[in-house]
Design a protein around this motif. Structure first.
Motif, PDB file in Angstrom:
ATOM      1  N   SER A  66       0.928  -1.201  -0.028  1.00 45.71           N
ATOM      2  CA  SER A  66       0.085  -0.014   0.006  1.00 45.71           C
ATOM      3  C   SER A  66       0.871   1.334   0.048  1.00 45.71           C
ATOM      4  CB  SER A  66      -1.030  -0.044   1.144  1.00 45.71           C
ATOM      5  OG  SER A  66      -1.858  -1.184   1.016  1.00 45.71           O
ATOM      6  N   LEU A  67       1.912   1.158   0.706  1.00 46.86           N
ATOM      7  CA  LEU A  67       2.968   2.334   1.004  1.00 46.86           C
ATOM      8  C   LEU A  67       3.574   2.693  -0.692  1.00 46.86           C
ATOM      9  CD1 LEU A  67       4.505   4.586   2.506  1.00 46.86           C
ATOM     10  CD2 LEU A  67       6.061   2.775   2.687  1.00 46.86           C
ATOM     11  N   PHE A  68       4.068   1.629  -1.257  1.00 41.32           N
ATOM     12  CA  PHE A  68       4.777   1.535  -2.306  1.00 41.32           C
ATOM     13  C   PHE A  68       3.934   2.114  -3.614  1.00 41.32           C
ATOM     14  CE2 PHE A  68       7.830  -1.559  -0.620  1.00 41.32           C
ATOM     15  CZ  PHE A  68       8.857  -0.484  -0.281  1.00 41.32           C
ATOM     16  N   ILE A  69       2.588   1.804  -3.659  1.00 39.08           N
ATOM     17  CA  ILE A  69       1.914   2.057  -4.665  1.00 39.08           C
ATOM     18  C   ILE A  69       1.041   3.385  -4.194  1.00 39.08           C
ATOM     19  CG2 ILE A  69       1.857  -0.246  -5.519  1.00 39.08           C
ATOM     20  CD1 ILE A  69      -1.168  -0.288  -4.512  1.00 39.08           C
ATOM     21  N   SER A  70       1.258   4.212  -3.170  1.00 42.23           N
ATOM     22  CA  SER A  70       0.498   4.878  -2.717  1.00 42.23           C
ATOM     23  C   SER A  70       0.319   6.473  -3.741  1.00 42.23           C
ATOM     24  CB  SER A  70       0.885   5.535  -1.384  1.00 42.23           C
ATOM     25  OG  SER A  70       2.065   5.838  -1.450  1.00 42.23           O
ATOM     26  N   LYS A  71       1.490   6.609  -4.259  1.00 38.45           N
ATOM     27  CA  LYS A  71       1.374   8.045  -5.277  1.00 38.45           C
ATOM     28  C   LYS A  71       0.455   7.240  -6.439  1.00 38.45           C
ATOM     29  CE  LYS A  71       5.669   9.035  -5.967  1.00 38.45           C
ATOM     30  NZ  LYS A  71       6.551   9.924  -6.666  1.00 38.45           N
ATOM     31  N   LYS A 127      14.018  16.381  -0.910  1.00 42.25           N
ATOM     32  CA  LYS A 127      13.840  16.587  -2.360  1.00 42.25           C
ATOM     33  C   LYS A 127      12.495  17.080  -2.522  1.00 42.25           C
ATOM     34  CE  LYS A 127      14.461  14.175  -6.759  1.00 42.25           C
ATOM     35  NZ  LYS A 127      14.796  12.862  -7.450  1.00 42.25           N
ATOM     36  N   THR A 128      12.493  18.212  -3.545  1.00 34.92           N
ATOM     37  CA  THR A 128      11.247  18.376  -3.987  1.00 34.92           C
ATOM     38  C   THR A 128      10.372  17.529  -4.364  1.00 34.92           C
ATOM     39  OG1 THR A 128      12.212  20.799  -4.704  1.00 34.92           O
ATOM     40  CG2 THR A 128       9.863  20.328  -5.185  1.00 34.92           C
ATOM     41  N   PRO A 129       8.950  17.356  -3.779  1.00 33.55           N
ATOM     42  CA  PRO A 129       7.972  16.494  -4.031  1.00 33.55           C
ATOM     43  C   PRO A 129       7.553  16.845  -5.418  1.00 33.55           C
ATOM     44  CG  PRO A 129       7.631  17.322  -1.830  1.00 33.55           C
ATOM     45  CD  PRO A 129       8.496  18.082  -2.386  1.00 33.55           C
ATOM     46  N   GLU A 130       6.823  15.909  -6.000  1.00 34.72           N
ATOM     47  CA  GLU A 130       5.742  15.997  -7.224  1.00 34.72           C
ATOM     48  C   GLU A 130       4.695  17.001  -6.696  1.00 34.72           C
ATOM     49  OE1 GLU A 130       5.197  12.634 -10.235  1.00 34.72           O
ATOM     50  OE2 GLU A 130       5.399  11.657  -8.349  1.00 34.72           O
ATOM     51  N   ASN A 181       9.166   7.399   0.438  1.00 35.18           N
ATOM     52  CA  ASN A 181       9.999   7.792   1.227  1.00 35.18           C
ATOM     53  C   ASN A 181       9.974   9.480   1.069  1.00 35.18           C
ATOM     54  OD1 ASN A 181      12.287   8.800  -0.615  1.00 35.18           O
ATOM     55  ND2 ASN A 181      12.295   6.756  -1.375  1.00 35.18           N
ATOM     56  N   ARG A 182      10.831  10.055   1.908  1.00 39.76           N
ATOM     57  CA  ARG A 182      10.886  11.625   2.075  1.00 39.76           C
ATOM     58  C   ARG A 182      11.458  12.281   0.760  1.00 39.76           C
ATOM     59  NH1 ARG A 182      15.288  13.744   4.804  1.00 39.76           N
ATOM     60  NH2 ARG A 182      13.991  14.887   6.217  1.00 39.76           N
ATOM     61  N   ASN A 183      12.006  11.300  -0.191  1.00 41.06           N
ATOM     62  CA  ASN A 183      12.652  12.044  -1.301  1.00 41.06           C
ATOM     63  C   ASN A 183      11.900  11.654  -2.559  1.00 41.06           C
ATOM     64  OD1 ASN A 183      14.539  13.923   0.047  1.00 41.06           O
ATOM     65  ND2 ASN A 183      15.817  12.048   0.265  1.00 41.06           N
ATOM     66  N   ALA A 184      10.826  10.845  -2.323  1.00 39.14           N
ATOM     67  CA  ALA A 184      10.097  10.465  -3.445  1.00 39.14           C
ATOM     68  C   ALA A 184       8.618  10.705  -3.262  1.00 39.14           C
ATOM     69  CB  ALA A 184      10.586   8.934  -3.944  1.00 39.14           C
ATOM     70  N   ALA A 185       8.004  11.830  -2.832  1.00 44.08           N
ATOM     71  CA  ALA A 185       6.704  12.071  -2.406  1.00 44.08           C
ATOM     72  C   ALA A 185       5.922  12.855  -3.308  1.00 44.08           C
ATOM     73  CB  ALA A 185       6.904  12.801  -1.023  1.00 44.08           C
ATOM     74  N   LEU A 186       4.728  12.914  -3.019  1.00 39.01           N
ATOM     75  CA  LEU A 186       3.895  13.665  -3.722  1.00 39.01           C
ATOM     76  C   LEU A 186       3.084  14.637  -2.758  1.00 39.01           C
ATOM     77  CD1 LEU A 186       1.656  14.428  -6.212  1.00 39.01           C
ATOM     78  CD2 LEU A 186       0.496  12.518  -5.378  1.00 39.01           C
ATOM     79  N   VAL A 187       2.906  15.818  -3.026  1.00 37.41           N
ATOM     80  CA  VAL A 187       1.908  16.904  -2.186  1.00 37.41           C
ATOM     81  C   VAL A 187       0.972  17.458  -3.237  1.00 37.41           C
ATOM     82  CG1 VAL A 187       2.046  18.965  -1.098  1.00 37.41           C
ATOM     83  CG2 VAL A 187       3.766  17.399  -0.863  1.00 37.41           C
ATOM     84  N   MET A 214       4.716   8.794   6.595  1.00 37.77           N
ATOM     85  CA  MET A 214       4.305   7.907   5.842  1.00 37.77           C
ATOM     86  C   MET A 214       4.882   6.226   6.108  1.00 37.77           C
ATOM     87  SD  MET A 214       3.782  10.812   4.202  1.00 37.77           S
ATOM     88  CE  MET A 214       4.906  11.071   2.915  1.00 37.77           C
ATOM     89  N   ILE A 215       6.215   6.249   6.005  1.00 34.65           N
ATOM     90  CA  ILE A 215       6.994   4.892   6.512  1.00 34.65           C
ATOM     91  C   ILE A 215       6.682   4.466   7.894  1.00 34.65           C
ATOM     92  CG2 ILE A 215       9.023   6.101   6.861  1.00 34.65           C
ATOM     93  CD1 ILE A 215       8.852   2.722   5.424  1.00 34.65           C
TER      94      ILE A 215
END
Length: 291
Positions: free
Chosen positions: A56-61, A98-101, A118-124, A155-156
């Motif tokens: 669920s976490l890995f496919i959340s975005k 890192k700047t999120p999407e 993770n904190r460097n591969a997020a979506l806002v 999230m993690i």
């Protein structure tokens, strides 16, 4: 239909991945003629508990983009989108991530969420309604709140807590089911109908109790994210944003977002041990007290 399809796809992935992991670990059946093999049972429950949580976490975005209709801002098309991108970039630099999407979803309710593995591969993402009705300093505070979730690794951490909770709910439910079947119903094989019914009932009861633990962490992370909004942006703007949301919710606004994505907004007005968000007045007071 899309959400149902994604739900079924996720559960299928859980079964496939869990089966592969159990095979690699050499874990056999946890039910033997002499009773439960507790070691195999614990491994079995941990694999299913954590695999479901982390898939669920890995496919959340990916799921958020499709279920919420998020429109990503790759190239700003106007001044408002450029301001939104510049603001997220500024806040991300302050938070050290890192700047999120960045995206906008077409909802008239005032809401926003952050997700990602993770904190460097997020979506806002923020709702169109929030952008239209909130002042810019309030929108910035909301964005800072979401960046706070990402920077804090919420999230993690929530996925880890959910995995542990899932594991022990499954583990103790099966122990209870075996006890009921063998001791109370005198089924020597311990594989009767009583085992299935008792296990199911125990999973429901233990799951309800365990959800309080997950909800408690969720409420705690909201206070931390509010503090991040006040620190990265402005305390007064963070308070005003919550007050504006409080006024809108008081007018009867209901969130249509999945519970896992209600990061900034309220959780259906719930104010109990099962609420994922603290009462808005408590969040506002916490910010005032911290000042």
């Amino acid at each position: 239909m899309l959400r149902i399809g994604l739900f079924l796809l996720t559960n299928l992935a859980v079964l496939v991945v869990a089966g592969i992991v159990l095979s690699l670990l050499g874990v056999g059946s946890y039910r033997t003629a002499g009773g439960l093999d507790l070691q195999n049972l614990l491994v079995f429950c941990a694999v299913f508990g954590f695999v479901g949580s982390f898939i669920s976490l890995f496919i959340s975005k990916w799921m958020a983009k499709r279920t919420m209709g998020v429109q990503l801002i790759d190239q700003p098309r106007n001044a408002d989108e450029q301001w939104l991108v510049d603001t997220v970039v500024e806040l991300s630099q302050k938070a050290g991530i890192k700047t999120p999407e960045i995206g906008v979803f077409p909802a008239q309710e005032s809401n926003a969420f952050a997700t990602g593995w993770n904190r460097n591969a997020a979506l806002v993402a923020v709702s169109l309604g929030l952008l239209q009705r909130f002042e810019r300093d309030e929108v910035k505070a909301v964005l800072a709140h979401e960046i706070g979730h990402v920077a804090n690794g919420d999230m993690i951490t929530l996925s880890l807590i959910q995995g542990v909770v899932n594991t022990f709910v499954m583990f103790f439910a099966r122990i209870i089911g075996d006890f009921v079947d063998r001791v109370l119903l005198k089924n020597e094989n311990g594989r009767g109908f009583g085992f299935m019914i008792a296990t199911l009932v125990a999973e429901i009861v233990l799951g309800i109790l365990a959800s309080m633990i997950v909800a408690a962490f969720s409420r705690y992370r909201e206070f931390r994210a509010d503090h991040a909004g006040a620190t990265l942006a402005d305390r007064g703007a963070m308070i005003r944003a919550l007050q504006r949301l409080q006024a809108e919710s008081g007018a009867g606004a209901e969130s249509q977002m999945p519970s896992s994505m209600r990061a900034f907004g309220i959780s259906g007005g719930m104010r109990s041990l099962f609420a994922s968000h603290p009462p808005l007045e408590a969040r506002i007071q916490a910010l005032r007290d911290a000042a």
